[in-house]
Design a protein around this motif. Structure first.
Motif, PDB file in Angstrom:
ATOM      1  N   LEU A 199       0.854  -1.181   0.000  1.00 48.12           N
ATOM      2  CA  LEU A 199       0.000   0.000   0.000  1.00 48.12           C
ATOM      3  C   LEU A 199       0.893   1.234   0.000  1.00 48.12           C
ATOM      4  O   LEU A 199       2.019   1.192   0.517  1.00 48.12           O
ATOM      5  CB  LEU A 199      -0.902   0.050   1.239  1.00 48.12           C
ATOM      6  CG  LEU A 199      -2.139  -0.849   1.279  1.00 48.12           C
ATOM      7  CD1 LEU A 199      -2.796  -0.748   2.654  1.00 48.12           C
ATOM      8  CD2 LEU A 199      -3.125  -0.503   0.197  1.00 48.12           C
ATOM      9  N   ARG A 200       0.357   2.323  -0.533  1.00 46.09           N
ATOM     10  CA  ARG A 200       1.062   3.601  -0.483  1.00 46.09           C
ATOM     11  C   ARG A 200       0.153   4.617   0.185  1.00 46.09           C
ATOM     12  O   ARG A 200      -0.911   4.938  -0.340  1.00 46.09           O
ATOM     13  CB  ARG A 200       1.431   4.079  -1.877  1.00 46.09           C
ATOM     14  CG  ARG A 200       2.333   5.298  -1.885  1.00 46.09           C
ATOM     15  CD  ARG A 200       2.390   5.914  -3.262  1.00 46.09           C
ATOM     16  NE  ARG A 200       3.499   6.837  -3.421  1.00 46.09           N
ATOM     17  CZ  ARG A 200       3.530   7.815  -4.324  1.00 46.09           C
ATOM     18  NH1 ARG A 200       2.503   7.987  -5.146  1.00 46.09           N
ATOM     19  NH2 ARG A 200       4.588   8.607  -4.419  1.00 46.09           N
ATOM     20  N   LEU A 201       0.589   5.096   1.325  1.00 46.94           N
ATOM     21  CA  LEU A 201      -0.151   6.128   2.040  1.00 46.94           C
ATOM     22  C   LEU A 201       0.345   7.501   1.612  1.00 46.94           C
ATOM     23  O   LEU A 201       1.540   7.695   1.346  1.00 46.94           O
ATOM     24  CB  LEU A 201       0.026   5.970   3.545  1.00 46.94           C
ATOM     25  CG  LEU A 201      -0.336   4.615   4.148  1.00 46.94           C
ATOM     26  CD1 LEU A 201      -0.193   4.672   5.671  1.00 46.94           C
ATOM     27  CD2 LEU A 201      -1.723   4.184   3.749  1.00 46.94           C
ATOM     28  N   SER A 202      -0.571   8.450   1.581  1.00 48.65           N
ATOM     29  CA  SER A 202      -0.240   9.835   1.285  1.00 48.65           C
ATOM     30  C   SER A 202      -0.743  10.714   2.418  1.00 48.65           C
ATOM     31  O   SER A 202      -1.742  10.393   3.071  1.00 48.65           O
ATOM     32  CB  SER A 202      -0.898  10.292  -0.021  1.00 48.65           C
ATOM     33  OG  SER A 202      -0.484   9.516  -1.109  1.00 48.65           O
ATOM     34  N   CYS A 203      -0.064  11.818   2.618  1.00 52.51           N
ATOM     35  CA  CYS A 203      -0.494  12.801   3.611  1.00 52.51           C
ATOM     36  C   CYS A 203      -0.306  14.176   2.986  1.00 52.51           C
ATOM     37  O   CYS A 203       0.836  14.611   2.773  1.00 52.51           O
ATOM     38  CB  CYS A 203       0.316  12.665   4.887  1.00 52.51           C
ATOM     39  SG  CYS A 203       0.021  13.992   6.082  1.00 52.51           S
ATOM     40  N   ALA A 204      -1.424  14.823   2.696  1.00 56.45           N
ATOM     41  CA  ALA A 204      -1.391  16.147   2.093  1.00 56.45           C
ATOM     42  C   ALA A 204      -1.485  17.205   3.180  1.00 56.45           C
ATOM     43  O   ALA A 204      -2.394  17.165   4.020  1.00 56.45           O
ATOM     44  CB  ALA A 204      -2.542  16.292   1.110  1.00 56.45           C
ATOM     45  N   ALA A 205      -0.554  18.141   3.150  1.00 56.95           N
ATOM     46  CA  ALA A 205      -0.480  19.167   4.181  1.00 56.95           C
ATOM     47  C   ALA A 205      -0.916  20.516   3.622  1.00 56.95           C
ATOM     48  O   ALA A 205      -0.634  20.849   2.464  1.00 56.95           O
ATOM     49  CB  ALA A 205       0.939  19.271   4.719  1.00 56.95           C
ATOM     50  N   SER A 206      -1.573  21.286   4.472  1.00 62.61           N
ATOM     51  CA  SER A 206      -1.954  22.660   4.124  1.00 62.61           C
ATOM     52  C   SER A 206      -1.926  23.503   5.378  1.00 62.61           C
ATOM     53  O   SER A 206      -1.988  22.982   6.503  1.00 62.61           O
ATOM     54  CB  SER A 206      -3.334  22.702   3.471  1.00 62.61           C
ATOM     55  OG  SER A 206      -4.316  22.212   4.357  1.00 62.61           O
ATOM     56  N   GLY A 207      -1.808  24.823   5.175  1.00 61.82           N
ATOM     57  CA  GLY A 207      -1.810  25.735   6.315  1.00 61.82           C
ATOM     58  C   GLY A 207      -0.475  25.862   7.015  1.00 61.82           C
ATOM     59  O   GLY A 207      -0.396  26.483   8.081  1.00 61.82           O
TER      60      GLY A 207
END
Length: 126
Positions: free
Chosen positions: A18-26
């Protein structure tokens, strides 16, 4: 405000990936160290991997070394966790975390991180 949004979790058979992603903002992503942690039912949150904000230093828990790879794309404000050769004991909720400066604490200590995502479930069947 700061938001970290994980995705990519799911159900996979043992040995799968599996490939997890974490999108950051702010936040200014490139100025933050990024980490992945996980928490299984009835257990404490544990360190999985970390990638420093500059350079290419990465750190892994012994239990995932050689199977998981953390990477980051500062142009996409995203950190990834590639998970290969998954085992049933990898089943947990996976969280990403961010902090600008570790200070006097370790990259593997959850208390070092200021910001957390909501988590994504990873289930590995045997």
């Amino acid at each position: 405000q700061v938001q970290l949004v994980e995705s990519g979790g799911g159900l996979v058979q043992a040995g799968g990936s599996l490939r997890l992603s974490c999108a950051a903002s702010g936040l200014t992503f490139r100025h933050n160290h990024m980490g992945w942690f996980r928490q299984a039912p009835g257990k404490e949150r544990e360190f999985v991997a970390a990638r420093v904000r500059s350079g290419s230093n990465t750190y892994y828990a012994d239990s995932v070394k050689g199977r998981f790879t953390i990477s980051r794309d500062n142009t996409e404000n995203t950190v990834y966790l590639q998970m290969n050769s998954l085992k049933p004991e990898d089943t947990a909720v996976y969280y990403c975390a961010a902090v600008p400066i570790y200070g006097g604490t370790s990259y593997s200590d959850p208390r070092s991180y200021n910001y957390w995502g909501q988590g994504t479930q990873v289930t590995v069947s045997s």
